[in-house]
Design an enzyme around this catalytic site. Structure first.
Site, PDB file in Angstrom:
ATOM      1  N   LYS A   1       6.076   4.186  -9.932  1.00 32.28           N
ATOM      2  CA  LYS A   1       5.432   5.426  -9.469  1.00 32.28           C
ATOM      3  C   LYS A   1       6.120   5.984  -8.224  1.00 32.28           C
ATOM      4  O   LYS A   1       6.491   7.148  -8.182  1.00 32.28           O
ATOM      5  CB  LYS A   1       3.939   5.186  -9.144  1.00 32.28           C
TER       6      LYS A   1
ATOM      7  N   ARG B   1      -7.837   6.025  -8.446  1.00 33.94           N
ATOM      8  CA  ARG B   1      -7.686   4.729  -9.101  1.00 33.94           C
ATOM      9  C   ARG B   1      -8.996   4.218  -9.682  1.00 33.94           C
ATOM     10  O   ARG B   1      -9.022   3.105 -10.230  1.00 33.94           O
ATOM     11  CB  ARG B   1      -7.188   3.704  -8.082  1.00 33.94           C
TER      12      ARG B   1
ATOM     13  N   ARG C   1      10.871  -6.260  -4.905  1.00 37.06           N
ATOM     14  CA  ARG C   1      10.745  -4.973  -4.194  1.00 37.06           C
ATOM     15  C   ARG C   1      10.974  -5.142  -2.695  1.00 37.06           C
ATOM     16  O   ARG C   1      10.401  -6.019  -2.056  1.00 37.06           O
ATOM     17  CB  ARG C   1       9.353  -4.380  -4.443  1.00 37.06           C
TER      18      ARG C   1
ATOM     19  N   ARG D   1       6.537  -6.456   1.154  1.00 32.86           N
ATOM     20  CA  ARG D   1       5.105  -6.322   1.426  1.00 32.86           C
ATOM     21  C   ARG D   1       4.404  -7.657   1.160  1.00 32.86           C
ATOM     22  O   ARG D   1       4.637  -8.267   0.113  1.00 32.86           O
ATOM     23  CB  ARG D   1       4.509  -5.235   0.517  1.00 32.86           C
TER      24      ARG D   1
ATOM     25  N   ARG E   1      -3.857  -7.510  -8.420  1.00 34.36           N
ATOM     26  CA  ARG E   1      -3.726  -6.047  -8.470  1.00 34.36           C
ATOM     27  C   ARG E   1      -3.606  -5.560  -9.911  1.00 34.36           C
ATOM     28  O   ARG E   1      -4.134  -4.509 -10.268  1.00 34.36           O
ATOM     29  CB  ARG E   1      -2.507  -5.612  -7.639  1.00 34.36           C
TER      30      ARG E   1
HETATM   31  P1  ADP Z   1       1.500  -0.058  -5.982  1.00 27.70           P
HETATM   32  O1  ADP Z   1       2.482   1.030  -5.602  1.00 27.70           O
HETATM   33  O2  ADP Z   1       2.187  -1.376  -6.147  1.00 27.70           O
HETATM   34  O3  ADP Z   1       0.676   0.345  -7.164  1.00 27.70           O
HETATM   35  P2  ADP Z   1       0.032   0.765  -3.674  1.00 27.70           P
HETATM   36  O4  ADP Z   1       0.989   0.770  -2.535  1.00 27.70           O
HETATM   37  O5  ADP Z   1      -0.265   2.061  -4.339  1.00 27.70           O
HETATM   38  O6  ADP Z   1       0.520  -0.276  -4.742  1.00 27.70           O
HETATM   39  O7  ADP Z   1      -1.356   0.137  -3.206  1.00 27.70           O
HETATM   40  C1  ADP Z   1      -1.434  -0.996  -2.380  1.00 27.70           C
HETATM   41  C2  ADP Z   1      -2.900  -1.348  -2.132  1.00 27.70           C
HETATM   42  O8  ADP Z   1      -3.543  -0.242  -1.446  1.00 27.70           O
HETATM   43  C3  ADP Z   1      -3.747  -1.565  -3.369  1.00 27.70           C
HETATM   44  O9  ADP Z   1      -3.647  -2.906  -3.847  1.00 27.70           O
HETATM   45  C4  ADP Z   1      -5.161  -1.248  -2.846  1.00 27.70           C
HETATM   46  O10 ADP Z   1      -5.689  -2.308  -2.060  1.00 27.70           O
HETATM   47  C5  ADP Z   1      -4.882  -0.086  -1.907  1.00 27.70           C
HETATM   48  N1  ADP Z   1      -4.995   1.233  -2.588  1.00 27.70           N
HETATM   49  C6  ADP Z   1      -4.004   2.153  -2.785  1.00 27.70           C
HETATM   50  N2  ADP Z   1      -4.491   3.243  -3.407  1.00 27.70           N
HETATM   51  C7  ADP Z   1      -5.812   3.017  -3.609  1.00 27.70           C
HETATM   52  C8  ADP Z   1      -6.862   3.763  -4.205  1.00 27.70           C
HETATM   53  N3  ADP Z   1      -6.650   4.976  -4.749  1.00 27.70           N
HETATM   54  N4  ADP Z   1      -8.101   3.195  -4.243  1.00 27.70           N
HETATM   55  C9  ADP Z   1      -8.348   1.990  -3.716  1.00 27.70           C
HETATM   56  N5  ADP Z   1      -7.407   1.235  -3.129  1.00 27.70           N
HETATM   57  C10 ADP Z   1      -6.141   1.730  -3.075  1.00 27.70           C
HETATM   58  P1  ADP Z   2       5.058   1.417  -7.985  1.00 19.36           P
HETATM   59  O1  ADP Z   2       5.011   2.530  -6.952  1.00 19.36           O
HETATM   60  O2  ADP Z   2       4.560   1.880  -9.328  1.00 19.36           O
HETATM   61  O3  ADP Z   2       4.370   0.167  -7.519  1.00 19.36           O
HETATM   62  P2  ADP Z   2       7.907   1.208  -7.331  1.00 19.36           P
HETATM   63  O4  ADP Z   2       8.481   2.563  -7.531  1.00 19.36           O
HETATM   64  O5  ADP Z   2       7.646   0.764  -5.936  1.00 19.36           O
HETATM   65  O6  ADP Z   2       6.572   1.036  -8.235  1.00 19.36           O
HETATM   66  O7  ADP Z   2       8.880   0.179  -8.077  1.00 19.36           O
HETATM   67  C1  ADP Z   2       8.596  -1.246  -8.074  1.00 19.36           C
HETATM   68  C2  ADP Z   2       9.912  -2.027  -7.939  1.00 19.36           C
HETATM   69  O8  ADP Z   2      10.697  -1.850  -9.134  1.00 19.36           O
HETATM   70  C3  ADP Z   2      10.814  -1.538  -6.802  1.00 19.36           C
HETATM   71  O9  ADP Z   2      11.502  -2.659  -6.315  1.00 19.36           O
HETATM   72  C4  ADP Z   2      11.766  -0.535  -7.485  1.00 19.36           C
HETATM   73  O10 ADP Z   2      13.017  -0.476  -6.803  1.00 19.36           O
HETATM   74  C5  ADP Z   2      11.921  -1.149  -8.875  1.00 19.36           C
HETATM   75  N1  ADP Z   2      12.013  -0.147  -9.959  1.00 19.36           N
HETATM   76  C6  ADP Z   2      11.385   1.048 -10.047  1.00 19.36           C
HETATM   77  N2  ADP Z   2      11.648   1.645 -11.224  1.00 19.36           N
HETATM   78  C7  ADP Z   2      12.466   0.786 -11.917  1.00 19.36           C
HETATM   79  C8  ADP Z   2      13.069   0.823 -13.207  1.00 19.36           C
HETATM   80  N3  ADP Z   2      12.882   1.846 -14.040  1.00 19.36           N
HETATM   81  N4  ADP Z   2      13.830  -0.250 -13.577  1.00 19.36           N
HETATM   82  C9  ADP Z   2      14.004  -1.314 -12.741  1.00 19.36           C
HETATM   83  N5  ADP Z   2      13.448  -1.395 -11.519  1.00 19.36           N
HETATM   84  C10 ADP Z   2      12.688  -0.378 -11.095  1.00 19.36           C
END
Ligand code: ADP
Ligand code: ADP
Length: 227
Positions: free
Chosen positions: A13, A88, A127, A160, A171
């Site tokens: 994302k 979410r 990551r 992280r 998660r």
């Molecule tokens: P990822 O990119 O791996 O999906 P995020 O950085 O978006 O993770 O989220 C990290 C943490 O922040 C989540 O595990 C949750 O605790 C919190 N969080 C983020 N967005 C939301 C949301 N919309 N509602 C509730 N908690 C959230």
């Molecule tokens: P999210 O916001 O959904 O949690 P991220 O964009 O942070 O996901 O991506 C999660 C991890 O995977 C990061 O280390 C990123 O560099 C890597 N990544 C993202 N997209 C791809 C892809 N299409 N193929 C391989 N690795 C990816």
């Protein structure tokens, strides 16, 4: 164009949102980045969210909705918007609908990027994030030019704490239980674009850019403007 970007942790994302924001000139609001900044500020809501985030659980709706509502209303109306990671839960989606209709800024589409759980765990384990600008890297798939440093701002990259495998599994569980129903909520309300996030990063960018460009063109045709 205003879109919600959904998908499990590690789906890509953040990576795709940054690219789309650049291509389409949209503002990228990541709820994870916004909550982490609030948490580091030491504010009252910031202190309350700590235990949830550390455990891989969702932060309670009332806290997230208030913080995101403020971030959204601070954006200029004429700019496009990518909401990455919010809503979410179904109550968050309902609160967002109420706010956006009061602002007369409805959502144009919901983009869902998905991938199988085992791939997600591997992605998140590798990551590395920039604490300054939020750009993300992967030790194997998207390595920075200079090891350990952000290509954009030069800051030292960090891992992280909630990307540890046990927390990622929590998660993923929260995603399947609480967030997947939000896709069903939108199904009868907004166009849903589904993209396979298991392809390489550039291929995913191509897929989602094409899908959004098609939707954006249709939308522009209907409304005569490009926001
Ligand atoms: P990822 O990119 O791996 O999906 P995020 O950085 O978006 O993770 O989220 C990290 C943490 O922040 C989540 O595990 C949750 O605790 C919190 N969080 C983020 N967005 C939301 C949301 N919309 N509602 C509730 N908690 C959230
Ligand atoms: P999210 O916001 O959904 O949690 P991220 O964009 O942070 O996901 O991506 C999660 C991890 O995977 C990061 O280390 C990123 O560099 C890597 N990544 C993202 N997209 C791809 C892809 N299409 N193929 C391989 N690795 C990816």
């Amino acid at each position: 164009m205003r879109i919600v970007l959904m998908g499990p942790p590690g789906a890509g994302k953040g990576t795709q949102a940054k690219r789309l924001a650049e291509t389409f000139g949209m503002v990228h609001l990541s709820s994870g980045d916004i909550l982490r900044a609030e948490r580091s500020s030491g504010s009252e809501p910031g202190r309350k969210m700590k235990s949830y985030m550390d455990a891989g659980e969702l932060v309670p709706d009332e806290i997230v909705v208030a913080i995101m509502a403020e971030a959204i209303s601070a954006q200029p109306a004429e700019k496009g918007l990518i909401l990455d990671g919010f809503p979410r839960t179904v109550p968050q989606a309902e609160a967002l609908d109420v706010q956006l209709s009061a602002l007369a800024r409805p959502l144009d589409a919901v983009l869902v990027i998905d991938a199988p759980d085992e791939l997600l765990v591997e992605r998140v384990a590798g990551r590395w994030s920039c604490p300054q600008c939020g750009r993300v890297y992967h030790s194997r798939y998207l390595a920075p030019v200079r090891a350990g440093h952000c290509d954009t701002c030069g800051a030292e990259l960090i891992q992280r704490p909630d990307d540890a495998e046990a927390v990622v599994r929590e998660r993923l569980d929260a995603y399947h239980r609480q967030t997947a129903p939000v896709i069903e909520y939108y199904r009868s309300r907004r166009p849903i674009i589904q993209a396979d996030g298991s392809a390489g990063p550039d291929e995913v960018t191509r897929l989602v850019t094409e899908a959004l460009a098609a939707r954006g063109a249709a939308w522009q045709g209907k409304h005569g403007r490009g926001d």
